[in-house]
Every structure is written in structure tokens, then in C-alpha cells.
Design a protein around this motif. Structure first.
Motif, PDB file in Angstrom:
ATOM      1  N   ASP A 145       1.270  -3.261   1.020  1.00 47.82           N
ATOM      2  CA  ASP A 145      -0.121  -2.962   1.399  1.00 47.82           C
ATOM      3  C   ASP A 145      -0.913  -2.626  -0.269  1.00 47.82           C
ATOM      4  O   ASP A 145      -1.759  -2.434  -0.215  1.00 47.82           O
ATOM      5  N   SER A 150      -0.104   0.185  -2.024  1.00 47.43           N
ATOM      6  CA  SER A 150       0.006   1.482  -2.295  1.00 47.43           C
ATOM      7  C   SER A 150       1.204   1.706  -3.300  1.00 47.43           C
ATOM      8  O   SER A 150       2.284   0.962  -3.298  1.00 47.43           O
ATOM      9  N   VAL A 151       1.051   2.629  -4.024  1.00 47.41           N
ATOM     10  CA  VAL A 151       2.012   3.364  -4.876  1.00 47.41           C
ATOM     11  C   VAL A 151       2.734   4.531  -4.385  1.00 47.41           C
ATOM     12  O   VAL A 151       1.700   5.451  -4.272  1.00 47.41           O
ATOM     13  N   ARG A 152       3.733   4.600  -4.004  1.00 43.62           N
ATOM     14  CA  ARG A 152       4.420   5.749  -3.570  1.00 43.62           C
ATOM     15  C   ARG A 152       5.444   6.504  -4.309  1.00 43.62           C
ATOM     16  O   ARG A 152       5.950   6.113  -5.221  1.00 43.62           O
ATOM     17  N   ALA A 154       3.200   7.645  -9.151  1.00 42.06           N
ATOM     18  CA  ALA A 154       2.195   7.725  -8.156  1.00 42.06           C
ATOM     19  C   ALA A 154       1.463   8.822  -7.803  1.00 42.06           C
ATOM     20  O   ALA A 154       2.052   9.976  -8.181  1.00 42.06           O
ATOM     21  N   GLY A 167      -2.796   5.384  -7.306  1.00 40.61           N
ATOM     22  CA  GLY A 167      -2.565   5.362  -5.890  1.00 40.61           C
ATOM     23  C   GLY A 167      -2.256   3.968  -5.511  1.00 40.61           C
ATOM     24  O   GLY A 167      -1.894   4.003  -4.395  1.00 40.61           O
ATOM     25  N   SER A 168      -2.569   3.353  -6.144  1.00 41.79           N
ATOM     26  CA  SER A 168      -2.317   1.795  -5.770  1.00 41.79           C
ATOM     27  C   SER A 168      -2.284   0.788  -6.913  1.00 41.79           C
ATOM     28  O   SER A 168      -2.678   1.140  -8.088  1.00 41.79           O
ATOM     29  N   GLU A 191      -5.546   0.195  -8.752  1.00 38.99           N
ATOM     30  CA  GLU A 191      -6.012   1.226  -9.504  1.00 38.99           C
ATOM     31  C   GLU A 191      -5.222   0.853 -10.941  1.00 38.99           C
ATOM     32  O   GLU A 191      -5.691   1.145 -11.920  1.00 38.99           O
TER      33      GLU A 191
END
Length: 83
Positions: free
Chosen positions: A26, A28-30, A50, A69-70, A73
Motif C-alpha cells: 500500500d 507504507s514504510v514499516r 520508518a 511513513g510512506s 513521503e
């Protein structure tokens, strides 16, 4: 001839930068397990992690850790649109 990749961001901004995290489908960076150890081993001038791992990264790097966060970004940061 410019490529599509060149149009996304200026690649020199990634020189001597380490990226530690997991990119979700999606966008997102985790955070990843073992973040403190990984960041501690990196010899780059800048480390991007992240946002969820910001506190851990700052244990090692202080305020010099860059947190996102993504993917969107991250691209904005690399383009210079976010500081």
C-alpha cells in the motif's frame, strides 16, 4: 536522454544514504525488527527509517535520523519538497 527515473527525483540526494524499513504494497514504510542494530552498523551519513521506528533509530543516531511513513513521503523528501 532523460529517463522516467530521472524525472522522479534527483538521485544525488540518495548518495551516502541508507534506507532501513519494509515497503508495504500500500506504499507504507514499516519498521523492521532489529532496527537499532541495523542503524548502528550503517556507515552512511544519513539514514532513513520508518516513522514507527523513529524512537529506536534516534537511540543510535540522535536527531539525525530521517523518518518517513510512506513511499510518497520519501519521494517528497528526496525531491526537496519536505525537509
Amino acid at each position: 536522454m532523460a529517463t522516467r527515473r530521472d524525472a522522479v527525483c534527483e538521485w544525488p540526494r540518495t548518495v551516502d544514504t541508507a534506507f532501513v524499513g519494509e515497503l508495504g504494497l500500500d506504499g507504507s514504510v514499516r519498521a523492521v525488527p532489529g532496527l537499532v542494530c541495523m542503524v548502528g552498523c550503517v556507515e552512511s551519513e544519513q539514514v532513513v527509517v520508518a516513522a514507527a521506528g523513529a524512537a529506536e533509530a534516534r537511540l543510535v543516531l540522535g536527531s539525525s535520523a530521517r523518518c518517513v511513513g510512506s513511499l510518497g513521503e520519501l519521494v517528497a523528501v528526496l525531491r526537496g519538497e519536505l525537509s
